[in-house]
Design a protein around this motif. Structure first.
Motif, PDB file in Angstrom:
ATOM      1  N   ILE A 171      58.600  55.349 -19.578  1.00  0.00           N
ATOM      2  CA  ILE A 171      58.445  56.013 -18.284  1.00  0.00           C
ATOM      3  C   ILE A 171      58.073  57.481 -18.458  1.00  0.00           C
ATOM      4  O   ILE A 171      58.151  58.042 -19.549  1.00  0.00           O
ATOM      5  N   LYS A 172      57.723  58.097 -17.351  1.00  0.00           N
ATOM      6  CA  LYS A 172      57.500  59.541 -17.325  1.00  0.00           C
ATOM      7  C   LYS A 172      58.845  60.243 -17.356  1.00  0.00           C
ATOM      8  O   LYS A 172      59.708  60.009 -16.506  1.00  0.00           O
ATOM      9  N   SER A 173      59.038  61.112 -18.342  1.00  0.00           N
ATOM     10  CA  SER A 173      60.233  61.945 -18.407  1.00  0.00           C
ATOM     11  C   SER A 173      59.835  63.235 -19.094  1.00  0.00           C
ATOM     12  O   SER A 173      59.529  63.252 -20.289  1.00  0.00           O
ATOM     13  N   GLN A 174      59.798  64.323 -18.319  1.00  0.00           N
ATOM     14  CA  GLN A 174      59.313  65.606 -18.838  1.00  0.00           C
ATOM     15  C   GLN A 174      59.878  66.722 -17.980  1.00  0.00           C
ATOM     16  O   GLN A 174      60.551  66.464 -16.976  1.00  0.00           O
ATOM     17  N   VAL A 175      59.604  67.955 -18.370  1.00  0.00           N
ATOM     18  CA  VAL A 175      60.074  69.111 -17.608  1.00  0.00           C
ATOM     19  C   VAL A 175      59.670  68.965 -16.144  1.00  0.00           C
ATOM     20  O   VAL A 175      58.510  68.681 -15.832  1.00  0.00           O
ATOM     21  N   GLY A 176      60.645  69.124 -15.256  1.00  0.00           N
ATOM     22  CA  GLY A 176      60.392  69.001 -13.829  1.00  0.00           C
ATOM     23  C   GLY A 176      60.473  67.587 -13.303  1.00  0.00           C
ATOM     24  O   GLY A 176      60.435  67.363 -12.089  1.00  0.00           O
ATOM     25  N   TRP A 196      56.869  58.774 -22.093  1.00  0.00           N
ATOM     26  CA  TRP A 196      55.474  59.092 -22.369  1.00  0.00           C
ATOM     27  C   TRP A 196      55.185  60.512 -21.892  1.00  0.00           C
ATOM     28  O   TRP A 196      55.838  61.014 -20.985  1.00  0.00           O
ATOM     29  N   SER A 197      54.247  61.177 -22.549  1.00  0.00           N
ATOM     30  CA  SER A 197      53.930  62.585 -22.263  1.00  0.00           C
ATOM     31  C   SER A 197      55.192  63.436 -22.160  1.00  0.00           C
ATOM     32  O   SER A 197      55.399  64.160 -21.175  1.00  0.00           O
ATOM     33  N   PRO A 198      56.072  63.381 -23.184  1.00  0.00           N
ATOM     34  CA  PRO A 198      57.344  64.100 -23.086  1.00  0.00           C
ATOM     35  C   PRO A 198      57.186  65.618 -23.079  1.00  0.00           C
ATOM     36  O   PRO A 198      58.136  66.332 -22.740  1.00  0.00           O
ATOM     37  N   LEU A 199      55.996  66.122 -23.427  1.00  0.00           N
ATOM     38  CA  LEU A 199      55.771  67.567 -23.440  1.00  0.00           C
ATOM     39  C   LEU A 199      54.968  68.031 -22.231  1.00  0.00           C
ATOM     40  O   LEU A 199      54.506  69.174 -22.181  1.00  0.00           O
ATOM     41  N   GLY A 200      54.805  67.163 -21.252  1.00  0.00           N
ATOM     42  CA  GLY A 200      54.083  67.542 -20.040  1.00  0.00           C
ATOM     43  C   GLY A 200      54.948  68.373 -19.112  1.00  0.00           C
ATOM     44  O   GLY A 200      56.161  68.514 -19.294  1.00  0.00           O
ATOM     45  N   GLY A 201      54.309  68.953 -18.103  1.00  0.00           N
ATOM     46  CA  GLY A 201      55.037  69.655 -17.048  1.00  0.00           C
ATOM     47  C   GLY A 201      55.531  71.041 -17.388  1.00  0.00           C
ATOM     48  O   GLY A 201      56.280  71.644 -16.604  1.00  0.00           O
ATOM     49  N   ILE A 202      55.144  71.583 -18.531  1.00  0.00           N
ATOM     50  CA  ILE A 202      55.675  72.870 -18.984  1.00  0.00           C
ATOM     51  C   ILE A 202      54.748  73.994 -18.516  1.00  0.00           C
ATOM     52  O   ILE A 202      53.659  74.186 -19.062  1.00  0.00           O
ATOM     53  N   ASP A 203      55.176  74.732 -17.500  1.00  0.00           N
ATOM     54  CA  ASP A 203      54.390  75.878 -17.049  1.00  0.00           C
ATOM     55  C   ASP A 203      54.832  77.135 -17.792  1.00  0.00           C
ATOM     56  O   ASP A 203      55.706  77.083 -18.669  1.00  0.00           O
ATOM     57  N   GLU A 204      54.224  78.261 -17.457  1.00  0.00           N
ATOM     58  CA  GLU A 204      54.502  79.504 -18.191  1.00  0.00           C
ATOM     59  C   GLU A 204      55.970  79.910 -18.077  1.00  0.00           C
ATOM     60  O   GLU A 204      56.588  80.359 -19.056  1.00  0.00           O
ATOM     61  N   LYS A 205      56.551  79.743 -16.897  1.00  0.00           N
ATOM     62  CA  LYS A 205      57.954  80.117 -16.700  1.00  0.00           C
ATOM     63  C   LYS A 205      58.869  79.239 -17.549  1.00  0.00           C
ATOM     64  O   LYS A 205      59.800  79.737 -18.211  1.00  0.00           O
ATOM     65  N   ALA A 206      58.618  77.936 -17.550  1.00  0.00           N
ATOM     66  CA  ALA A 206      59.444  77.026 -18.341  1.00  0.00           C
ATOM     67  C   ALA A 206      59.282  77.302 -19.833  1.00  0.00           C
ATOM     68  O   ALA A 206      60.259  77.274 -20.591  1.00  0.00           O
ATOM     69  N   ARG A 207      58.054  77.575 -20.242  1.00  0.00           N
ATOM     70  CA  ARG A 207      57.821  77.840 -21.667  1.00  0.00           C
ATOM     71  C   ARG A 207      58.594  79.068 -22.134  1.00  0.00           C
ATOM     72  O   ARG A 207      59.131  79.084 -23.243  1.00  0.00           O
ATOM     73  N   LYS A 208      58.660  80.100 -21.285  1.00  0.00           N
ATOM     74  CA  LYS A 208      59.408  81.302 -21.652  1.00  0.00           C
ATOM     75  C   LYS A 208      60.881  80.976 -21.896  1.00  0.00           C
ATOM     76  O   LYS A 208      61.482  81.435 -22.885  1.00  0.00           O
ATOM     77  N   VAL A 209      61.467  80.172 -21.019  1.00  0.00           N
ATOM     78  CA  VAL A 209      62.875  79.787 -21.187  1.00  0.00           C
ATOM     79  C   VAL A 209      63.047  78.966 -22.473  1.00  0.00           C
ATOM     80  O   VAL A 209      63.983  79.183 -23.250  1.00  0.00           O
ATOM     81  N   LEU A 210      62.149  78.021 -22.688  1.00  0.00           N
ATOM     82  CA  LEU A 210      62.244  77.154 -23.866  1.00  0.00           C
ATOM     83  C   LEU A 210      62.053  77.942 -25.160  1.00  0.00           C
ATOM     84  O   LEU A 210      62.714  77.663 -26.172  1.00  0.00           O
ATOM     85  N   ASP A 211      61.155  78.934 -25.121  1.00  0.00           N
ATOM     86  CA  ASP A 211      60.974  79.804 -26.298  1.00  0.00           C
ATOM     87  C   ASP A 211      62.253  80.578 -26.594  1.00  0.00           C
ATOM     88  O   ASP A 211      62.643  80.732 -27.759  1.00  0.00           O
TER      89      ASP A 211
END
Length: 269
Positions: A171-176, A196-211
């Motif tokens: 299934i789809k399971s990703q950020v957001g 599937w596509s587990p790295l999808g949905g990552i925008d700039e704001k989410a990437r900053k938090v994840l970094d």
């Protein structure tokens, strides 16, 4: 590679490689085949043994040829493919012919996991298609069988009417869109969830938090997301056309997220 055991006793690597654009011109989903196996070659060199493909991707032969060329024994690989059911099932003869094509393209006489790629609105047809998968499973051609993109009502149909319960729901399971309720439902019924596509949905704001979360561990934002998924007992199939990033997606077993980390990630969206 760490594995988990499916409900039929078969072991599946918890990190695999998606393949839907591999071997295609421009790395595009609908691109024509280039005639090479570059990304599969890199994935195998990096240590991937779980490869996820599908009839709908129109490139199963790329996966099959890459495995053949690698000289790694077939039994070391876990191959997933899927019956193209986006427009339903064309009947038993059609399904069996499509399955034969997949086996031929993959250059194998068995598939480790075979899925119905999508549900459709004809319960009787879905059950007929599932019983065909059960037949191949009972004969050992499919080592395990499952579904993709199925919701609760579709799973209920199979759980109530079938002899072999699905081993997997992809299934789809990703950020957001973590899909917590469906993952919990899968788990309650002994069905493994694959994202599937587990790295999808990552925008700039989410990437900053994840970094920020990854910095103390020396990990990238993508490694943090994949680690979060597997800590939720979700199998992941990331995909990259970059050999180094492919390797990074496997390098997620030497750290653990804190409860605070997990809370921050869960809130992303």
């Amino acid at each position: 590679m760490k594995e988990r055991t499916l409900n039929n006793g078969i072991a599946i690597p918890i990190v695999g490689s998606g393949t839907n654009t591999y071997g295609k011109e421009g790395n595009q989903y609908r691109g024509a085949l280039r005639g090479d196996t570059q990304e599969i070659d890199w994935a195998i060199e990096n240590g991937y043994r779980h490869l996820d493909c599908a009839q709908a991707y129109n490139n199963e032969e790329v996966v099959g040829e890459g495995i053949r060329k690698s000289f790694v024994p077939r039994e070391e690989f876990f191959i997933t493919t899927k019956l193209n059911t986006f427009e339903g099932c064309g009947g038993a003869d059609w399904a069996r012919a499509e399955i034969d094509k997949s086996l031929e393209k993959l250059q194998t006489d068995y598939v480790d996991l075979f899925l119905l790629h999508a549900p459709w609105d004809q319960d009787a047809e879905m059950l007929e298609a599932w019983r065909i998968l059960e037949d191949y499973y009972n004969r050992g051609v499919f080592k395990s069988i499952g579904v993709s993109n199925f919701k609760k009502e579709h799973l209920d149909l199979l759980l109530e009417k079938s002899n072999v319960p699905p081993a997997v729901n992809q299934i789809k399971s990703q950020v957001g869109h973590w899909n917590e309720d469906l993952i919990a439902y899968d788990k309650m019924h002994g069905i493994a969830t694959v994202a599937w596509s587990p790295l999808g949905g990552i925008d700039e704001k989410a990437r900053k938090v994840l970094d920020e979360i990854g910095q103390p561990y020396g990990k990238t934002y993508a490694q943090v997301v994949l680690r979060y998924q597997i800590e939720r007992d979700v199998i992941v199939i990331p995909k990259s056309h970059n050999q180094e990033r492919q390797a990074q997606s496997l390098d997620i077993f030497d750290f653990e997220l804190t409860a605070s980390d997990r809370d921050r990630i869960a809130e992303l969206g």
